[in-house]
Design a protein around this motif. Structure first.
Motif, PDB file in Angstrom:
ATOM      1  N   GLN A 150      -5.156  -6.101  -2.357  1.00  0.00           N
ATOM      2  CA  GLN A 150      -4.626  -7.090  -1.420  1.00  0.00           C
ATOM      3  C   GLN A 150      -3.110  -6.964  -1.284  1.00  0.00           C
ATOM      4  O   GLN A 150      -2.579  -6.923  -0.174  1.00  0.00           O
ATOM      5  CB  GLN A 150      -4.998  -8.494  -1.902  1.00  0.00           C
ATOM      6  CG  GLN A 150      -4.414  -9.608  -1.040  1.00  0.00           C
ATOM      7  CD  GLN A 150      -4.757 -10.981  -1.586  1.00  0.00           C
ATOM      8  OE1 GLN A 150      -5.609 -11.123  -2.440  1.00  0.00           O
ATOM      9  NE2 GLN A 150      -4.071 -12.004  -1.107  1.00  0.00           N
ATOM     10  N   TYR A 151      -2.397  -6.903  -2.417  1.00  0.00           N
ATOM     11  CA  TYR A 151      -0.939  -6.807  -2.370  1.00  0.00           C
ATOM     12  C   TYR A 151      -0.464  -5.403  -2.004  1.00  0.00           C
ATOM     13  O   TYR A 151       0.719  -5.214  -1.721  1.00  0.00           O
ATOM     14  CB  TYR A 151      -0.343  -7.237  -3.710  1.00  0.00           C
ATOM     15  CG  TYR A 151      -0.448  -8.719  -3.960  1.00  0.00           C
ATOM     16  CD1 TYR A 151       0.282  -9.619  -3.192  1.00  0.00           C
ATOM     17  CD2 TYR A 151      -1.277  -9.226  -4.948  1.00  0.00           C
ATOM     18  CE1 TYR A 151       0.189 -10.984  -3.408  1.00  0.00           C
ATOM     19  CE2 TYR A 151      -1.384 -10.594  -5.178  1.00  0.00           C
ATOM     20  CZ  TYR A 151      -0.647 -11.461  -4.401  1.00  0.00           C
ATOM     21  OH  TYR A 151      -0.746 -12.822  -4.616  1.00  0.00           O
ATOM     22  N   SER A 152      -1.372  -4.427  -1.999  1.00  0.00           N
ATOM     23  CA  SER A 152      -1.033  -3.075  -1.532  1.00  0.00           C
ATOM     24  C   SER A 152      -1.280  -2.912  -0.048  1.00  0.00           C
ATOM     25  O   SER A 152      -1.273  -1.783   0.468  1.00  0.00           O
ATOM     26  CB  SER A 152      -1.865  -2.032  -2.300  1.00  0.00           C
ATOM     27  OG  SER A 152      -1.630  -2.107  -3.678  1.00  0.00           O
ATOM     28  N   SER A 153      -1.507  -4.022   0.648  1.00  0.00           N
ATOM     29  CA  SER A 153      -1.784  -4.015   2.091  1.00  0.00           C
ATOM     30  C   SER A 153      -2.999  -3.155   2.421  1.00  0.00           C
ATOM     31  O   SER A 153      -3.032  -2.470   3.454  1.00  0.00           O
ATOM     32  CB  SER A 153      -0.559  -3.533   2.879  1.00  0.00           C
ATOM     33  OG  SER A 153       0.546  -4.380   2.644  1.00  0.00           O
ATOM     34  N   MET A 154      -3.984  -3.155   1.515  1.00  0.00           N
ATOM     35  CA  MET A 154      -5.231  -2.389   1.664  1.00  0.00           C
ATOM     36  C   MET A 154      -4.976  -0.886   1.798  1.00  0.00           C
ATOM     37  O   MET A 154      -5.786  -0.153   2.365  1.00  0.00           O
ATOM     38  CB  MET A 154      -6.069  -2.908   2.839  1.00  0.00           C
ATOM     39  CG  MET A 154      -6.667  -4.274   2.590  1.00  0.00           C
ATOM     40  SD  MET A 154      -7.959  -4.725   3.755  1.00  0.00           S
ATOM     41  CE  MET A 154      -7.008  -4.861   5.262  1.00  0.00           C
ATOM     42  N   ASN A 155      -3.839  -0.418   1.296  1.00  0.00           N
ATOM     43  CA  ASN A 155      -3.546   1.010   1.277  1.00  0.00           C
ATOM     44  C   ASN A 155      -4.153   1.589  -0.005  1.00  0.00           C
ATOM     45  O   ASN A 155      -3.678   1.337  -1.114  1.00  0.00           O
ATOM     46  CB  ASN A 155      -2.033   1.233   1.311  1.00  0.00           C
ATOM     47  CG  ASN A 155      -1.663   2.688   1.502  1.00  0.00           C
ATOM     48  OD1 ASN A 155      -2.150   3.565   0.790  1.00  0.00           O
ATOM     49  ND2 ASN A 155      -0.778   2.945   2.462  1.00  0.00           N
ATOM     50  N   VAL A 156      -5.230   2.363   0.135  1.00  0.00           N
ATOM     51  CA  VAL A 156      -5.994   2.864  -1.006  1.00  0.00           C
ATOM     52  C   VAL A 156      -5.128   3.734  -1.911  1.00  0.00           C
ATOM     53  O   VAL A 156      -5.150   3.605  -3.145  1.00  0.00           O
ATOM     54  CB  VAL A 156      -7.229   3.649  -0.520  1.00  0.00           C
ATOM     55  CG1 VAL A 156      -7.923   4.345  -1.697  1.00  0.00           C
ATOM     56  CG2 VAL A 156      -8.201   2.717   0.185  1.00  0.00           C
ATOM     57  N   GLY A 157      -4.341   4.631  -1.320  1.00  0.00           N
ATOM     58  CA  GLY A 157      -3.504   5.524  -2.118  1.00  0.00           C
ATOM     59  C   GLY A 157      -2.465   4.772  -2.925  1.00  0.00           C
ATOM     60  O   GLY A 157      -2.240   5.059  -4.107  1.00  0.00           O
ATOM     61  N   GLN A 211       5.653  -7.080  -2.445  1.00  0.00           N
ATOM     62  CA  GLN A 211       4.195  -6.998  -2.537  1.00  0.00           C
ATOM     63  C   GLN A 211       3.767  -6.010  -3.625  1.00  0.00           C
ATOM     64  O   GLN A 211       2.784  -6.247  -4.337  1.00  0.00           O
ATOM     65  CB  GLN A 211       3.600  -6.581  -1.194  1.00  0.00           C
ATOM     66  CG  GLN A 211       3.725  -7.624  -0.102  1.00  0.00           C
ATOM     67  CD  GLN A 211       3.167  -7.118   1.228  1.00  0.00           C
ATOM     68  OE1 GLN A 211       3.640  -6.105   1.757  1.00  0.00           O
ATOM     69  NE2 GLN A 211       2.169  -7.800   1.746  1.00  0.00           N
ATOM     70  N   ILE A 212       4.505  -4.909  -3.731  1.00  0.00           N
ATOM     71  CA  ILE A 212       4.182  -3.912  -4.760  1.00  0.00           C
ATOM     72  C   ILE A 212       4.321  -4.533  -6.154  1.00  0.00           C
ATOM     73  O   ILE A 212       3.482  -4.310  -7.036  1.00  0.00           O
ATOM     74  CB  ILE A 212       5.090  -2.679  -4.618  1.00  0.00           C
ATOM     75  CG1 ILE A 212       4.727  -1.913  -3.341  1.00  0.00           C
ATOM     76  CG2 ILE A 212       4.964  -1.763  -5.836  1.00  0.00           C
ATOM     77  CD1 ILE A 212       5.620  -0.721  -3.056  1.00  0.00           C
TER      78      ILE A 212
END
Length: 477
Positions: free
Chosen positions: A40-47, A206-207
């Motif tokens: 969630q806090y990675s903005s849905m960025n899987v990598g 967020q990170i």
């Protein structure tokens, strides 16, 4: 009196117990709930989310190795508390104790509630479980944990062994299933990993929030300092345990997250309150009932370990005169019964009043402050006391890495986040001085505490230890 029958904390825990202790302490609620928060806090960025898990592994390893030096140089029960007192001042050590007294029961309560959530949810497959039975189960589990801790550390060995096997079995099953599906090469399984960094890149604040969530899953690598006074040959046992347990947990965590992302889309993970259950329902629906109970059983051991750890901090603080004498008493099983009772009672109150799971970020923000102080303290003592007996020295770049990461975890939320809760946490920690100044510095005596101590000694059959457990000379080099 025979030495074996003396009421004291004894050095009787070895390498196998230490490895189990670390694994049980680290693998707990986090890996089953944190993947949602990290994504969630990675903005849905899987990598980015997978990189954050790797960063959390580095943070956990560096902090564990730094705490290893503390536990070996000062092989006492509650070594980190003793270290802060010696390195900084008794007042700073009291603030560490003050933080533990109130935040640690919050962690204990949140773990008990999560255990109850996994245990009850199968009975409510189509809706959220009601709060009343959840809280009743959490309270029952917490008090059973209190009873087990009052029986002494040695009695918990069988529980640790069973729990370690169960945790490794669950994560091993999830990890291997994900590897098998990746090897098969189905497009829907490998697509999200092939384009892992295509999503939106999160902001720095967020990170940091994502790192808090991931560190929650990895936290506990320095837990051997709580029982350093009860380990055989701590100068050898502690580093061996760390280098065995941490790499194994890191591999399992990364594979488990890859497996989650292989089976579920990021949006499916975000919509799930229990990622492991959603994953099981998708892969093997027949095990949807069995997995929650297995997870609850594994989380039970984390409750046991956390109550044990916090009770040791209270016990050693009382021995140093920063808490009333009754908290330094032991029962016939060499367990700090009153300290255990205090933490179970505070945890029960927290369960009744709130769900606490939402406080993960704030609890571990406070933890990061004390981790930062411990690592600064290592550098401080290296300079001030270069001849201090240190059978093990952590590689200095690891200390600087730990300091850098901890500084980020402490200051970036204060600067970047609009939430005032972090300021409130800092003010809460500093408020401990309001009690330290009159009760410890000016030594204001509370007569009724002395009477209460005598009454509790008779009621619970407890006494002051025969011999202090802080016998460094007994440690074999």
């Amino acid at each position: 009196m025979d030495t074996e029958k003396k009421i004291q904390l004894k050095r009787e825990l070895g390498y196998f117990w230490g490895v189990n202790f670390l694994i049980v302490n680290i693998i707990g609620a986090g890996i089953f709930v944190a993947p949602k928060g990290v994504l969630q806090y990675s903005s849905m960025n899987v990598g980015v989310s997978l990189c954050i898990w790797a960063v959390c592994a580095v943070l956990s390893m560096t902090s564990a190795l730094c705490f290893s030096e503390i536990g070996i140089a000062f092989p006492y029960t509650g070594a980190h508390y003793y270290f802060i007192k010696r390195c900084f001042s008794p007042s700073i050590a009291f603030l560490r104790l003050w933080t533990s007294l109130f935040l640690s029961p919050g962690v204990i309560a949140s773990q008990a509630l999560l255990l109850a959530e996994y245990g009850i949810q199968p009975f409510y497959p189509s809706c959220s479980s009601p709060n009343l039975p959840k809280k009743c189960l959490a309270l029952a589990a917490l008090w059973i944990v209190g009873i087990l801790n009052s029986r002494g550390v040695k009695e918990l060995s069988w529980l640790q062994t069973v729990s370690t096997a169960l945790k490794m079995g669950i994560l091993g099953f999830i990890s291997l299933s994900g590897v098998v599906m990746l090897v098969k090469g189905k497009k829907e399984n490998v697509g999200r990993l092939q384009n892992a960094f295509d999503g939106e890149f999160p902001e720095i604040s967020q990170i940091i929030e994502a790192v808090f969530q991931g560190y929650f899953a990895f936290s506990g690598g320095g837990c051997l300092t709580y029982v350093a006074g009860e380990l055989k040959k701590p100068n050898k046992t502690i580093p061996r345990c760390v280098f065995t347990a941490l790499p194994l947990v890191t591999v399992l965590y990364l594979l488990a997250n890859i497996s989650y992302l292989t089976v579920l889309t990021p949006r499916e993970i975000l919509s799930s309150d229990a990622v492991a259950l959603t994953w099981t329902d998708r892969i093997i629906p027949q095990l949807t009932w069995a997995v929650p109970f297995a997870i609850s059983a594994s989380l039970f051991s984390n409750l046991v370990i956390n109550v044990l750890e916090v009770a040791r901090v209270v016990y050693i603080a009382a021995k140093h005169g920063q808490l009333p004498l009754m908290f330094s008493t032991l029962n016939v099983h060499s367990s700090p019964f009153i300290a255990v009772f205090l933490n179970v009672s505070l945890g029960s109150l927290a369960i009744v009043l709130t769900n606490l799971i939402e406080l993960i970020n704030y609890l571990y923000f406070a933890s990061s402050i004390w981790t930062l102080l411990c690592m600064i303290g290592i550098l401080k003592l290296r300079y001030q006391e270069p001849n201090l007996h240190r059978p093990y020295k952590v590689f200095l770049p690891f200390v600087f890495i730990g300091i850098t990461i901890s500084l980020c975890l402490v200051f970036i939320p204060l600067v970047k986040s609009p939430k005032m809760h972090y300021i409130y946490v800092v003010l809460f920690i500093l408020s401990g001085w309001l009690f330290y100044v009159p009760l410890i510095h000016f030594k204001v005596k509370l007569v009724w505490f002395e009477k209460l101590t005598c009454y509790l000694q008779l009621l619970f059959n407890i006494c002051i230890p025969d011999v202090s457990d802080e016998q460094v000379s007994e440690v074999e080099n």
